[in-house]
Design a protein around this motif. Structure first.
Motif, PDB file in Angstrom:
ATOM      1  N   UNK A 277      -0.778   6.108  24.490  1.00 35.64           N
ATOM      2  CA  UNK A 277      -0.400   7.034  23.420  1.00 35.64           C
ATOM      3  C   UNK A 277      -0.534   6.365  22.056  1.00 35.64           C
ATOM      4  N   UNK A 278      -0.143   5.097  21.967  1.00 35.22           N
ATOM      5  CA  UNK A 278      -0.201   4.387  20.689  1.00 35.22           C
ATOM      6  C   UNK A 278      -1.629   4.123  20.223  1.00 35.22           C
ATOM      7  N   UNK A 279      -2.599   4.241  21.133  1.00 35.96           N
ATOM      8  CA  UNK A 279      -3.993   4.005  20.749  1.00 35.96           C
ATOM      9  C   UNK A 279      -4.577   5.140  19.922  1.00 35.96           C
ATOM     10  N   UNK A 280      -3.948   6.306  19.958  1.00 34.10           N
ATOM     11  CA  UNK A 280      -4.457   7.441  19.186  1.00 34.10           C
ATOM     12  C   UNK A 280      -4.401   7.127  17.691  1.00 34.10           C
ATOM     13  N   UNK A 281      -5.524   7.292  16.964  1.00 37.59           N
ATOM     14  CA  UNK A 281      -5.545   6.928  15.542  1.00 37.59           C
ATOM     15  C   UNK A 281      -4.483   7.629  14.711  1.00 37.59           C
ATOM     16  N   UNK A 282      -4.282   8.932  14.953  1.00 38.34           N
ATOM     17  CA  UNK A 282      -3.275   9.652  14.175  1.00 38.34           C
ATOM     18  C   UNK A 282      -1.894   9.057  14.413  1.00 38.34           C
ATOM     19  N   UNK A 283      -1.640   8.612  15.628  1.00 39.38           N
ATOM     20  CA  UNK A 283      -0.319   8.098  15.980  1.00 39.38           C
ATOM     21  C   UNK A 283      -0.058   6.748  15.322  1.00 39.38           C
ATOM     22  N   UNK A 284      -0.943   5.771  15.558  1.00 36.89           N
ATOM     23  CA  UNK A 284      -0.630   4.442  15.046  1.00 36.89           C
ATOM     24  C   UNK A 284      -0.793   4.361  13.528  1.00 36.89           C
ATOM     25  N   UNK A 285      -1.757   5.096  12.976  1.00 38.19           N
ATOM     26  CA  UNK A 285      -1.891   5.100  11.528  1.00 38.19           C
ATOM     27  C   UNK A 285      -0.769   5.898  10.870  1.00 38.19           C
ATOM     28  N   UNK A 286      -0.322   6.966  11.536  1.00 31.84           N
ATOM     29  CA  UNK A 286       0.807   7.730  11.023  1.00 31.84           C
ATOM     30  C   UNK A 286       2.071   6.903  10.966  1.00 31.84           C
ATOM     31  N   UNK A 287       2.304   6.103  11.991  1.00 28.26           N
ATOM     32  CA  UNK A 287       3.482   5.242  11.992  1.00 28.26           C
ATOM     33  C   UNK A 287       3.333   4.097  10.987  1.00 28.26           C
ATOM     34  N   UNK A 451       7.853  -3.824  -9.153  1.00 28.69           N
ATOM     35  CA  UNK A 451       7.531  -2.405  -9.051  1.00 28.69           C
ATOM     36  C   UNK A 451       6.025  -2.198  -8.853  1.00 28.69           C
ATOM     37  N   UNK A 452       5.218  -3.113  -9.392  1.00 27.58           N
ATOM     38  CA  UNK A 452       3.773  -3.036  -9.157  1.00 27.58           C
ATOM     39  C   UNK A 452       3.448  -3.285  -7.691  1.00 27.58           C
ATOM     40  N   UNK A 453       4.196  -4.186  -7.043  1.00 28.26           N
ATOM     41  CA  UNK A 453       3.997  -4.421  -5.610  1.00 28.26           C
ATOM     42  C   UNK A 453       4.294  -3.149  -4.830  1.00 28.26           C
ATOM     43  N   UNK A 454       5.377  -2.451  -5.200  1.00 32.26           N
ATOM     44  CA  UNK A 454       5.699  -1.188  -4.546  1.00 32.26           C
ATOM     45  C   UNK A 454       4.589  -0.166  -4.759  1.00 32.26           C
ATOM     46  N   UNK A 455       4.047  -0.122  -5.978  1.00 28.16           N
ATOM     47  CA  UNK A 455       2.944   0.804  -6.255  1.00 28.16           C
ATOM     48  C   UNK A 455       1.723   0.475  -5.397  1.00 28.16           C
ATOM     49  N   UNK A 456       1.445  -0.820  -5.201  1.00 32.19           N
ATOM     50  CA  UNK A 456       0.316  -1.227  -4.362  1.00 32.19           C
ATOM     51  C   UNK A 456       0.500  -0.770  -2.917  1.00 32.19           C
ATOM     52  N   UNK A 457       1.730  -0.890  -2.392  1.00 31.27           N
ATOM     53  CA  UNK A 457       2.005  -0.419  -1.034  1.00 31.27           C
ATOM     54  C   UNK A 457       1.761   1.087  -0.918  1.00 31.27           C
ATOM     55  N   UNK A 458       2.177   1.836  -1.945  1.00 32.72           N
ATOM     56  CA  UNK A 458       1.958   3.282  -1.930  1.00 32.72           C
ATOM     57  C   UNK A 458       0.470   3.617  -1.968  1.00 32.72           C
ATOM     58  N   UNK A 459      -0.296   2.864  -2.731  1.00 31.13           N
ATOM     59  CA  UNK A 459      -1.748   3.106  -2.795  1.00 31.13           C
ATOM     60  C   UNK A 459      -2.424   2.793  -1.457  1.00 31.13           C
ATOM     61  N   UNK A 460      -1.949   1.760  -0.768  1.00 30.48           N
ATOM     62  CA  UNK A 460      -2.504   1.450   0.559  1.00 30.48           C
ATOM     63  C   UNK A 460      -2.237   2.602   1.517  1.00 30.48           C
ATOM     64  N   UNK A 461      -1.002   3.121   1.494  1.00 32.25           N
ATOM     65  CA  UNK A 461      -0.665   4.264   2.350  1.00 32.25           C
ATOM     66  C   UNK A 461      -1.501   5.485   1.972  1.00 32.25           C
ATOM     67  N   UNK A 462      -1.718   5.693   0.679  1.00 31.90           N
ATOM     68  CA  UNK A 462      -2.565   6.792   0.205  1.00 31.90           C
ATOM     69  C   UNK A 462      -3.977   6.678   0.787  1.00 31.90           C
ATOM     70  N   UNK A 463      -4.533   5.473   0.735  1.00 32.03           N
ATOM     71  CA  UNK A 463      -5.879   5.268   1.274  1.00 32.03           C
ATOM     72  C   UNK A 463      -5.927   5.496   2.783  1.00 32.03           C
ATOM     73  N   UNK A 464      -4.886   5.068   3.482  1.00 32.90           N
ATOM     74  CA  UNK A 464      -4.864   5.205   4.939  1.00 32.90           C
ATOM     75  C   UNK A 464      -4.783   6.660   5.391  1.00 32.90           C
ATOM     76  N   UNK A 465      -4.247   7.546   4.543  1.00 30.46           N
ATOM     77  CA  UNK A 465      -4.238   8.958   4.934  1.00 30.46           C
ATOM     78  C   UNK A 465      -5.665   9.478   5.109  1.00 30.46           C
ATOM     79  N   UNK A 466      -6.598   8.975   4.302  1.00 28.61           N
ATOM     80  CA  UNK A 466      -7.989   9.420   4.420  1.00 28.61           C
ATOM     81  C   UNK A 466      -8.702   8.725   5.563  1.00 28.61           C
ATOM     82  N   UNK A 467      -8.267   7.506   5.908  1.00 28.41           N
ATOM     83  CA  UNK A 467      -8.783   6.866   7.122  1.00 28.41           C
ATOM     84  C   UNK A 467      -8.403   7.702   8.332  1.00 28.41           C
ATOM     85  N   UNK A 468      -7.182   8.210   8.334  1.00 31.03           N
ATOM     86  CA  UNK A 468      -6.738   9.066   9.428  1.00 31.03           C
ATOM     87  C   UNK A 468      -7.611  10.312   9.521  1.00 31.03           C
TER      88      UNK A 468
END
Length: 476
Positions: A277-287, A451-468
């Motif tokens: 189940x964890x191998x599904x891209x939507x699942x592991x990238x979503x988590x 706060x810039x580090x937090x912004x970078x984490x948010x941008x990584x998550x933003x990019x990963x939504x399109x990978x999904x």
């Protein structure tokens, strides 16, 4: 004989079983679950505003006092999947009621702590109690509510969590300012007692899936060990005074623990986590993006109180009131984001959420003083996480087979809690690293750069939504 059996069954009835069997009786069950949701959320957020006070009370450093928040989250994350599985085997009602009891005891002991070490031990007890509550909350509501009202019922639980997160900084600030930091723990006791009574009166008995022997104890212990080692490496391995050799050894141990967990789960007759189940891209990238989103929120939540108290010289009460802007944004956006995700696109709503969080975190960096615009940045971070979470969770759950819904919910809860821990770690480590780089006169800039580090984490998550999106087009 038949009469005896009938009497025995009546004796086993709940005190108010007739009430919960009425057409609207499910709301008593939902209300009981809301007690637990509110209490656990309140305790997760109330501690952030008290950390500077605890640092003074125990004559310690920011690095050490962060463990008061982190160790609670570790206990919660490390146990939640295992307790979800145990509840399938032993019954959700007794496990949920036990959670209230453990949480009350842990809260009372935290309030009576005489040293930082004792407080950390008692926070583990609190985290275990919160884990028992969170592992069962969604499944209890799902079983109690009919399909037409299930979304509404889960919405009330989300509202209770939002209220807990929103009121935490304000309540914590007021209590620590007018009385003592000990009251932020004692306040859980009366709320927990009400929740326990409600659970005993209203929660229905449920069927047990199987015997104790079906529980994957080895897998649960290895998973908890993996989380602890990983979090310790993130917390201590990248500080200016850290030892690179020890960090490398612990990283190797974490990798070995992860590989061992996968091997154990593949061979287990009744695995704690289905590996396929964890191998599904939507699942592991979503988590993964769930971890990143809550990392953003809790990195900001850790750093801002220190900014308010140490740089701006505010009282705990005023700092708590101002910090409320973030969880209020989250609480306001969550229900609307869920509806929008159903009508529009879950993936696009997720991306918008992380974009808002990145913009909000970036705004916090640009201001050197507390202004309405600074508070708007806090509000935007909360809006971003509140927008992202329901859409992302819905995508993961929609991609989950019916047989794995319970496990999927437990893993999402674990990811959220792990993200909180990563956020606390990231905020603390980034402040220390920037402080070491900028020198003794660069404390304010060090806070802002975190706060810039937090912004970078948010941008990584933003990019990963399109990978999904590229990984799977089945759920948008």
């Amino acid at each position: 004989m038949h009469q005896h059996a009938t009497l025995a069954r009546k004796d086993r009835r709940l005190p108010l079983e007739g009430v919960i069997q009425r057409p609207n009786g499910m709301w008593f069950i939902v209300g009981t679950v809301c007690f637990g949701a509110f209490m656990a959320a309140l305790d997760a957020s109330i501690i952030s505003i008290a950390l500077p006070k605890l640092e003074q009370a125990f004559h310690t450093t920011m690095n050490r006092i962060e463990w008061v928040s982190l160790i609670y989250l570790l206990a919660l994350a490390g146990c939640i999947v295992a307790f979800g599985r145990l509840s399938d085997l032993l019954g959700r009602r007794p496990m949920y009621t036990l959670g209230f009891g453990v949480f009350i005891v842990g809260s009372a002991l935290c309030g009576a702590s005489w040293s930082l070490a004792s407080l950390l031990v008692f926070r583990v007890v609190q985290g275990i109690g919160a884990s028992l509550l969170q592992a069962n909350s969604v499944s209890i509501i799902t079983a109690a509510a009919d399909a037409e009202r299930r979304g509404q019922a889960i919405g009330f639980q989300a509202l209770a969590q939002g209220l807990g997160l929103s009121l935490g900084p304000l309540v914590g600030g007021v209590l620590t300012h007018i009385a003592s930091w000990r009251l932020i723990f004692y306040i859980n006791v009366p709320v927990g007692i009400l929740g326990t009574l409600s659970a005993l009166l209203f929660l229905p008995r449920d069927r047990r899936e199987g015997a104790r022997s079906h529980f994957d104890l080895v897998g649960a212990l290895v998973l908890a060990f993996l989380l602890i080692v990983t979090m310790y490496v993130l917390k201590e391995g990248f500080r200016p005074e850290s030892r690179p050799v020890l960090t490398a050894i612990l990283l190797a141990v974490a990798v070995l623990a992860a590989a061992s967990f996968v091997a154990i789960e593949r061979r287990a007759d009744s695995p704690l986590v289905p590996i396929n189940y964890l191998r599904e891209p939507i699942v592991w990238l979503g988590n993964l993006t769930s971890i990143l989103s809550f990392s953003v929120m809790y990195a900001v939540t850790l750093v801002v109180p220190y900014w308010f108290v140490h740089i701006e010289g505010l009282s705990s009460a005023k700092a708590g009131l101002l910090l409320t802007a973030l969880p209020v944004g989250m609480a306001l956006c969550t229900p609307f984001a869920g509806r929008l995700a159903d009508r529009w696109s879950k993936l696009k709503v997720s991306a918008v959420g992380m974009a808002l969080a990145a913009i909000g975190s970036g705004c916090l960096f640009t201001f050197t003083r507390i202004t309405p615009a600074f508070l708007a940045g806090l509000f935007l971070v909360g809006c971003g996480v509140g927008t992202f979470t329901p859409a992302n969770n819905a995508r993961v759950m929609n991609a989950t087979p019916a047989a794995h819904l319970g496990v999927a919910g437990g893993i999402l809860n674990m990811s959220r809690t792990l993200g909180m821990g990563v956020g606390v770690t990231t905020g603390g480590v980034s402040v220390e690293l920037f402080s070491a780089a900028f020198g003794p006169h660069g404390e304010a800039l060090a806070y802002r750069c975190s706060f810039l580090v937090a912004a970078a984490l948010a941008l990584i998550a933003f990019a990963l939504t399109f990978v999904r999106q590229k990984s799977s087009q089945t759920t948008t």
